[in-house]
Write a protein that holds these residues in place. Structure first.
Motif, PDB file in Angstrom:
ATOM      1  N   UNK A  50       0.842  -1.210   0.000  1.00  0.00           N
ATOM      2  CA  UNK A  50       0.000   0.000   0.000  1.00  0.00           C
ATOM      3  C   UNK A  50       0.872   1.253   0.000  1.00  0.00           C
ATOM      4  N   UNK A  51       1.990   1.157   0.720  1.00  0.00           N
ATOM      5  CA  UNK A  51       2.871   2.333   0.839  1.00  0.00           C
ATOM      6  C   UNK A  51       3.606   2.614  -0.475  1.00  0.00           C
ATOM      7  N   UNK A  52       4.173   1.565  -1.067  1.00  0.00           N
ATOM      8  CA  UNK A  52       5.028   1.791  -2.247  1.00  0.00           C
ATOM      9  C   UNK A  52       4.288   1.657  -3.578  1.00  0.00           C
ATOM     10  N   UNK A  53       3.190   0.908  -3.596  1.00  0.00           N
ATOM     11  CA  UNK A  53       2.362   0.857  -4.812  1.00  0.00           C
ATOM     12  C   UNK A  53       2.555  -0.343  -5.698  1.00  0.00           C
ATOM     13  N   UNK A  54       3.746  -0.978  -5.670  1.00  0.00           N
ATOM     14  CA  UNK A  54       3.973  -2.122  -6.561  1.00  0.00           C
ATOM     15  C   UNK A  54       4.696  -3.247  -5.809  1.00  0.00           C
ATOM     16  N   UNK A  55       4.139  -4.457  -5.923  1.00  0.00           N
ATOM     17  CA  UNK A  55       4.762  -5.621  -5.290  1.00  0.00           C
ATOM     18  C   UNK A  55       4.919  -6.743  -6.297  1.00  0.00           C
ATOM     19  N   UNK A  56       5.884  -7.619  -6.009  1.00  0.00           N
ATOM     20  CA  UNK A  56       6.034  -8.839  -6.810  1.00  0.00           C
ATOM     21  C   UNK A  56       6.082  -9.995  -5.813  1.00  0.00           C
TER      22      UNK A  56
ATOM     23  N   UNK B  40      -8.368  -0.990  -5.735  1.00  0.00           N
ATOM     24  CA  UNK B  40      -9.107   0.244  -6.024  1.00  0.00           C
ATOM     25  C   UNK B  40      -8.270   1.503  -5.793  1.00  0.00           C
ATOM     26  N   UNK B  41      -7.239   1.423  -4.929  1.00  0.00           N
ATOM     27  CA  UNK B  41      -6.383   2.612  -4.719  1.00  0.00           C
ATOM     28  C   UNK B  41      -5.241   2.673  -5.725  1.00  0.00           C
ATOM     29  N   UNK B  42      -5.269   1.834  -6.746  1.00  0.00           N
ATOM     30  CA  UNK B  42      -4.220   1.900  -7.755  1.00  0.00           C
ATOM     31  C   UNK B  42      -2.923   1.253  -7.310  1.00  0.00           C
ATOM     32  N   UNK B  43      -3.031   0.204  -6.482  1.00  0.00           N
ATOM     33  CA  UNK B  43      -1.854  -0.545  -6.047  1.00  0.00           C
ATOM     34  C   UNK B  43      -1.793  -1.837  -6.850  1.00  0.00           C
ATOM     35  N   UNK B  44      -0.568  -2.282  -7.201  1.00  0.00           N
ATOM     36  CA  UNK B  44      -0.415  -3.447  -8.075  1.00  0.00           C
ATOM     37  C   UNK B  44       0.422  -4.524  -7.399  1.00  0.00           C
ATOM     38  N   UNK B  45      -0.056  -5.758  -7.486  1.00  0.00           N
ATOM     39  CA  UNK B  45       0.738  -6.888  -6.968  1.00  0.00           C
ATOM     40  C   UNK B  45       0.822  -7.934  -8.087  1.00  0.00           C
ATOM     41  N   UNK B  46       2.049  -8.185  -8.524  1.00  0.00           N
ATOM     42  CA  UNK B  46       2.270  -9.127  -9.631  1.00  0.00           C
ATOM     43  C   UNK B  46       2.694 -10.484  -9.075  1.00  0.00           C
TER      44      UNK B  46
ATOM     45  N   UNK C 180       6.457  -7.489 -15.118  1.00  0.00           N
ATOM     46  CA  UNK C 180       5.257  -6.664 -14.951  1.00  0.00           C
ATOM     47  C   UNK C 180       5.481  -5.609 -13.877  1.00  0.00           C
ATOM     48  N   UNK C 181       6.080  -6.038 -12.776  1.00  0.00           N
ATOM     49  CA  UNK C 181       6.310  -5.118 -11.663  1.00  0.00           C
ATOM     50  C   UNK C 181       7.360  -4.058 -12.029  1.00  0.00           C
ATOM     51  N   UNK C 182       8.422  -4.476 -12.702  1.00  0.00           N
ATOM     52  CA  UNK C 182       9.469  -3.511 -13.085  1.00  0.00           C
ATOM     53  C   UNK C 182       8.917  -2.501 -14.106  1.00  0.00           C
ATOM     54  N   UNK C 183       8.107  -2.988 -15.048  1.00  0.00           N
ATOM     55  CA  UNK C 183       7.529  -2.088 -16.061  1.00  0.00           C
ATOM     56  C   UNK C 183       6.621  -1.059 -15.385  1.00  0.00           C
TER      57      UNK C 183
END
Ligand SMILES: NC(=O)C1=CN([C@@H]2O[C@H](COP(=O)(O)OP(=O)(O)OC[C@H]3O[C@@H](n4cnc5c(N)ncnc54)[C@H](OP(=O)(O)O)[C@@H]3O)[C@@H](O)[C@H]2O)C=CC1
Ligand SMILES: O=C(O)CCC(=O)C(=O)O
Ligand SMILES: [Mn+2]
Length: 406
Positions: free
Chosen positions: A68-74, A299-305, A338-341
């Motif tokens: 949630x804090x950083x926005x992108x996880x793998x 919904x908050x625009x956070x991504x987990x790949x 996906x996460x790096x992109x």
């Protein structure tokens, strides 16, 4: 590549390590294909079962909060313990699914798309375009409560409202022992599921199907159907018509029949459990479980790949015995790309996004041009030069291709 300047990163990726064969692959991917080329910045969370046990599963919650804090996880695949695992790992508790925990914290929708390959004909040969499963990530079976019920007992559903009044319905009068289960979902989460599906369909310019069982589940599944329809009519109908795409709801059994007869090229929205099961069916029917990408969009625009498959336990036991394995790392690798992109796009680092594109291209060239692939694909490939290699050999072959592209 000795004079290669590593590609810089700004914000760290949340790295969630995992279990068994996928943990082995995880390290190989980093060592062979990432750290030599990218100045990899991650905040590392070890979701391996031993460390979940040691932290009483707090590490899983921490990793979701960091996302949630950083926005992108793998995320690497993880064991969800059952009774056998409790014994095997000497666990103090049968810890919950990390995926269930993380998805409950992040909410949202998991989009799963198969990677189509030259030389691999899907088991359904009419499927010439990918079918994307949009799986609701919150609730249902993954947030259930359940009980065993003794004989001569009455089970009821009770809702205690804010004003203290109660509403109750009988589930069953048990004469003999049995089991019960309580599921829930939240309108707000279903609404965000619907919106993310409509938005994804618009961005992909693909039709959206939604399927549940409202005829049988007249309140629960019906609520999903109604929310989708209300949001579609109010917010998306015109946009869909403008782009020339369609939204429709159908019963899930009818959907299955239509899916099998289709040529692909659409998004199929499913409730949580349906999406779990159907994504494995779709992935395998397109060729291999290991050729399906998976991303949770909150919904908050956070991504987990992640990869859609599990920890490939059977291969891991072979690996532990020192036997050669041929485990397909594509879905795990594409989780990283996906996460790096995404990180590249968010941090305005086009070089990082371009690297992710090149790594994916190198992977496909290795399989489609060089015919170098793991056993799951080699067993199906019609390429004349198809050659099965071991787990590490596949990643090394991708590196050769990658170096030509960099
Ligand atoms: N996202 C996650 O974290 C998930 C975790 N799990 C966990 O994973 C563990 C194992 O689950 P399991 O049901 O065996 O499911 P898996 O998806 O790990 O594997 C099932 C079978 O599919 C084939 N397969 C899957 N992935 C690959 C791959 N990358 N390369 C080659 N073949 C592959 C293998 O077939 P074969 O053996 O015939 O070669 C394998 O035995 C469980 O503990 C479960 O809790 C399960 C699903 C998702
Ligand atoms: O978390 C689990 O135990 C299963 C997850 C799963 O099967 C999936 O994500 O497809
Ligand atoms: Mn699954």
């Amino acid at each position: 590549m000795s004079d290669f300047t590593k590609i810089p990163m700004k914000t760290p990726l949340v790295e969630m390590d995992g279990d068994e064969m996928t943990r082995i692959i995880w390290k190989m991917i980093k060592d062979i294909l990432l750290t030599p080329y990218v100045d990899l910045k991650t905040e590392y969370y070890d979701l391996g079962l031993e460390h979940r046990e040691a932290t009483k599963d707090q590490v899983t919650i921490d990793s979701a909060e960091a996302t949630k804090k950083y926005g992108v996880a793998v995320k690497c695949a993880t064991i969800t313990p059952n009774a056998a695992r409790v014994k095997e790992y000497n666990l103090t508790e049968m810890w919950k699914s990390p995926n269930g925990t993380i998805r409950a914290i992040l909410d949202g929708t998991v989009f799963r798309t198969p990677i189509l390959l030259k030389g691999i004909t899907p088991y359904i040969p009419t499927w010439t375009k990918p079918i994307t499963i949009a799986r609701h990530a919150y609730g249902d079976l993954y947030k259930n409560v359940e009980m065993r019920v003794p004989e001569n007992a009455k089970a009821e559903l009770v809702v205690t409202k804010a004003d203290g009044t109660e509403e109750r319905v009988t589930i069953h009068e048990f004469k003999t022992p049995g089991v019960i289960q309580g599921l829930h979902n939240i309108d707000k989460s279903i609404e965000s599921f619907a919106r993310s599906c409509f938005n994804y369909a618009l961005s992909m310019k693909q039709d959206l199907w939604f399927a549940a069982k409202d005829t049988i589940s007249k309140t629960y599944d019906h609520r999903f159907k109604d929310i989708f329809q209300e949001i579609y009519d109010a917010e998306y109908k015109e946009k869909f018509e403008k782009v020339g795409i369609e939204y429709f709801y159908t019963l899930i059994d009818d959907a299955i029949a239509r899916v099998i007869r289709s040529e692909g090229g659409y998004i199929w929205a499913c409730k949580n459990y349906d999406g779990d099961v159907m994504s494995d069916m779709i992935a395998t029917a397109y060729g291999s479980l290991a050729m399906m990408t998976s991303v949770l969009v909150s919904p908050d625009g956070v991504y987990e790949y992640e990869a859609a498959h599990g920890t490939v336990q059977r291969h891991y036991y072979k690996y532990l015995k020192g036997e050669t394995t041929s485990t397909n790392s594509v879905a795990t690798l594409f989780a990283w790309t996906g996460a790096l992109r995404k990180r590249g796009a968010l941090d305005d680092l086009p070089e990082l996004s371009a690297f992710a594109d090149k790594l994916e291209k190198a992977t496909l060239q290795t399989i489609e041009e060089d015919g170098i692939m793991t056993g799951d694909l080699a067993a199906m490939s019609t390429l004349p030069n198809a050659k099965k290699v071991d787990t590490e050999g596949f990643l090394l072959a991708i590196r050769d291709r990658l170096e030509q592209l960099l």
